[in-house]
Design a protein around this motif. Structure first.
Motif, PDB file in Angstrom:
ATOM      1  N   GLN A 201     -89.259  14.130 -12.977  1.00  0.00           N
ATOM      2  CA  GLN A 201     -90.069  15.154 -13.947  1.00  0.00           C
ATOM      3  C   GLN A 201     -89.556  14.973 -15.348  1.00  0.00           C
ATOM      4  N   ALA A 202     -88.058  15.393 -15.630  1.00  0.00           N
ATOM      5  CA  ALA A 202     -87.652  15.747 -16.927  1.00  0.00           C
ATOM      6  C   ALA A 202     -87.968  14.185 -17.525  1.00  0.00           C
ATOM      7  N   ALA A 203     -88.011  13.169 -17.014  1.00  0.00           N
ATOM      8  CA  ALA A 203     -88.070  11.662 -17.850  1.00  0.00           C
ATOM      9  C   ALA A 203     -89.670  11.537 -18.184  1.00  0.00           C
ATOM     10  N   GLY A 204     -90.617  12.505 -17.428  1.00  0.00           N
ATOM     11  CA  GLY A 204     -91.977  12.297 -17.656  1.00  0.00           C
ATOM     12  C   GLY A 204     -92.549  10.937 -16.964  1.00  0.00           C
ATOM     13  N   LEU A 205     -91.836  10.884 -15.733  1.00  0.00           N
ATOM     14  CA  LEU A 205     -92.344   9.541 -15.292  1.00  0.00           C
ATOM     15  C   LEU A 205     -93.587   9.949 -14.286  1.00  0.00           C
ATOM     16  N   TYR A 206     -93.830  11.092 -14.118  1.00  0.00           N
ATOM     17  CA  TYR A 206     -95.193  11.275 -13.288  1.00  0.00           C
ATOM     18  C   TYR A 206     -96.398  11.868 -14.169  1.00  0.00           C
ATOM     19  N   ASP A 207     -95.993  11.948 -15.567  1.00  0.00           N
ATOM     20  CA  ASP A 207     -97.286  12.263 -16.412  1.00  0.00           C
ATOM     21  C   ASP A 207     -98.292  11.576 -16.486  1.00  0.00           C
ATOM     22  N   ALA A 208     -98.185  10.319 -16.742  1.00  0.00           N
ATOM     23  CA  ALA A 208     -99.488   9.444 -16.673  1.00  0.00           C
ATOM     24  C   ALA A 208    -100.401   9.314 -15.422  1.00  0.00           C
ATOM     25  N   GLU A 209     -99.560   9.841 -14.160  1.00  0.00           N
ATOM     26  CA  GLU A 209    -100.401   9.998 -13.062  1.00  0.00           C
ATOM     27  C   GLU A 209    -101.347  11.041 -12.922  1.00  0.00           C
ATOM     28  N   ILE A 210    -100.762  12.199 -13.398  1.00  0.00           N
ATOM     29  CA  ILE A 210    -101.380  13.367 -13.488  1.00  0.00           C
ATOM     30  C   ILE A 210    -102.833  13.749 -14.135  1.00  0.00           C
ATOM     31  N   ALA A 211    -103.709  14.175 -13.618  1.00  0.00           N
ATOM     32  CA  ALA A 211    -104.978  14.576 -14.358  1.00  0.00           C
ATOM     33  C   ALA A 211    -104.863  15.820 -14.402  1.00  0.00           C
ATOM     34  N   PRO A 212    -104.576  16.652 -15.381  1.00  0.00           N
ATOM     35  CA  PRO A 212    -104.543  18.311 -15.517  1.00  0.00           C
ATOM     36  C   PRO A 212    -105.865  18.942 -14.968  1.00  0.00           C
ATOM     37  N   MET A 213    -105.937  19.865 -14.302  1.00  0.00           N
ATOM     38  CA  MET A 213    -106.878  20.267 -13.728  1.00  0.00           C
ATOM     39  C   MET A 213    -107.061  21.999 -13.819  1.00  0.00           C
ATOM     40  N   ASP A 214    -108.149  22.505 -14.582  1.00  0.00           N
ATOM     41  CA  ASP A 214    -108.454  23.991 -14.874  1.00  0.00           C
ATOM     42  C   ASP A 214    -108.894  24.534 -13.312  1.00  0.00           C
ATOM     43  N   THR A 215    -108.564  25.767 -12.670  1.00  0.00           N
ATOM     44  CA  THR A 215    -109.220  26.195 -11.464  1.00  0.00           C
ATOM     45  C   THR A 215    -108.890  27.657 -11.566  1.00  0.00           C
ATOM     46  N   VAL A 216    -108.966  28.241 -10.546  1.00  0.00           N
ATOM     47  CA  VAL A 216    -108.791  29.774 -10.320  1.00  0.00           C
ATOM     48  C   VAL A 216    -108.127  29.999  -8.986  1.00  0.00           C
ATOM     49  N   MET A 217    -106.892  30.817  -9.221  1.00  0.00           N
ATOM     50  CA  MET A 217    -106.234  30.776  -8.002  1.00  0.00           C
ATOM     51  C   MET A 217    -106.161  32.414  -7.675  1.00  0.00           C
ATOM     52  N   ASN A 218    -105.784  32.720  -6.478  1.00  0.00           N
ATOM     53  CA  ASN A 218    -105.883  34.146  -5.984  1.00  0.00           C
ATOM     54  C   ASN A 218    -104.150  34.474  -6.170  1.00  0.00           C
ATOM     55  N   VAL A 219    -104.166  35.544  -6.660  1.00  0.00           N
ATOM     56  CA  VAL A 219    -102.741  36.356  -6.936  1.00  0.00           C
ATOM     57  C   VAL A 219    -102.505  37.511  -6.096  1.00  0.00           C
ATOM     58  N   VAL A 220    -101.655  37.739  -5.204  1.00  0.00           N
ATOM     59  CA  VAL A 220    -101.603  38.951  -4.321  1.00  0.00           C
ATOM     60  C   VAL A 220    -100.234  39.645  -4.893  1.00  0.00           C
TER      61      VAL A 220
END
Length: 351
Positions: A201-220
């Motif tokens: 993660q620190a080296a950014g090796l996963y960055d190219a794989e991931i497509a950021p996604m906007d969503t809505v979460m529940n927070v309790v």
């Protein structure tokens, strides 16, 4: 002398390619970040949205028209609830594929996604499809609670193969004891896994794989238990714990060590919350197409699908019962090497 890679491939896969004269390649891939189940950012995101997001971005990265996708295969460990109703077809529509695009949901529990990619390649190789998609999704947050409550056993199978319904925590303890895998071994390997993931993660090796996604979460709210809706963006995997130490792992009590009343349950239990897999929500998709078509489109393939195979066998547990398991292998070839992407042995009862 090592056995040549081609000789290790499943006969069916190599024969299929030779007969058809076609080659299936991985043209692109995209995935969401992996979010912690129940408390993570995908805890109220429908499976069709997560998978559709991955499919949409995989198609965009391949530079193809969504209408070119003939079939979508999606693996799902819990194909019900928010990942039910043929999640593959629904996700394809969410991603912008036309109604002429078919979809099939596949369940082989932990290796469902591998099976889906293999099925996508097979339809390119054997059925002549120019473009297909293979991928996987699971929403533990939305689907596991209902699945656990809705488990229905069958009398004959419960008598002859009771291990089918055995939870993975139990099977993991059994396998560890049978093959002499100590608690220290598990904790040390878990620590190494955490360290490797954090470094990647620190080296950014996963960055190219991931497509950021906007969503809505529940927070309790912990005190009032009031639930609020919060807009978030999933940009990375948040399931790992970079600050993990061996001392912290070693200090955890095995999950199956004691009964609820504090009496002994399994003195040999080894699986803890620290050395077991994190429950997570997420999705991924790969565009699979015929090699000549990829070349015509100027697409540089990420790899060539060379084969797939599975093997079933039994493991007897402490009471002499049988637990079925499946080993699944996918082989991908790149310009420089042939590698086994995954070999997974899992109890078929495990989501």
């Amino acid at each position: 002398t090592p056995t040549p890679a081609a000789a290790r491939l499943p006969p069916f896969a190599t024969t299929m390619s030779l007969i058809s004269g076609r080659t299936a390649v991985i043209a692109s891939t995209a995935r969401t970040g992996l979010a912690k189940s129940f408390r993570g950012k995908f805890n109220d995101t429908h499976g069709a949205a997560m998978t559709g997001h991955a499919i949409q971005h995989a198609i965009e990265r391949a530079g193809i028209d969504p209408a070119e996708v003939e079939d979508v295969f999606i693996g799902c460990g819990i194909p019900e609830g928010a990942t039910g109703m043929n999640i593959a077809r629904n996700a394809a529509l969410w991603a912008g594929c036309p109604v002429t695009t078919s979809g099939a949901t596949i369940n082989r529990f932990c290796s469902s996604g591998l099976q889906a990619v293999a099925s996508a390649a097979h339809t390119v190789l054997a059925e002549g499809s120019p473009v297909a998609i293979g991928g996987g999704v699971d929403s533990i947050s939305l689907c596991q609670p209902g699945m656990v409550k809705g488990v229905v056993t069958e009398k004959k199978l419960m008598k002859t193969y009771p291990g089918i319904w055995m939870p993975m925590i139990n099977t993991a303890d059994i396998v560890a004891e049978r093959y002499g895998v100590s608690r220290e071994d598990l904790d040390q390997y878990s620590l190494l896994s955490q360290q490797r993931t954090a470094a990647a993660q620190a080296a950014g090796l996963y960055d190219a794989e991931i497509a950021p996604m906007d969503t809505v979460m529940n927070v309790v709210d912990r005190e009032t238990k009031e639930v609020s809706r919060v807009e978030v963006t999933v940009t990375h995997d948040d399931c790992n714990r970079p600050d993990t130490t061996y001392e912290a792992l070693a200090g955890m009590t095995p999950i199956m060590r004691f009964k609820k009343d504090g009496s002994d349950l399994n003195p040999n239990a080894t699986v803890t919350a620290g050395n077991a897999s994190q429950l997570s929500d997420g999705a991924a998709a790969q565009v699979v197409m015929e090699e000549k078509l990829a070349q015509q489109k100027g697409i540089e393939a990420l790899g060539i699908f060379k084969g797939f195979g599975e093997k079933k066998h039994r493991h007897g547990d402490h009471q002499g019962r049988a637990t079925a398991a499946a080993a699944t292998v996918i082989t991908i070839t790149t310009d420089t090497a042939t590698a086994t992407v995954a070999t997974i042995t899992t109890p078929i009862s495990s989501p």
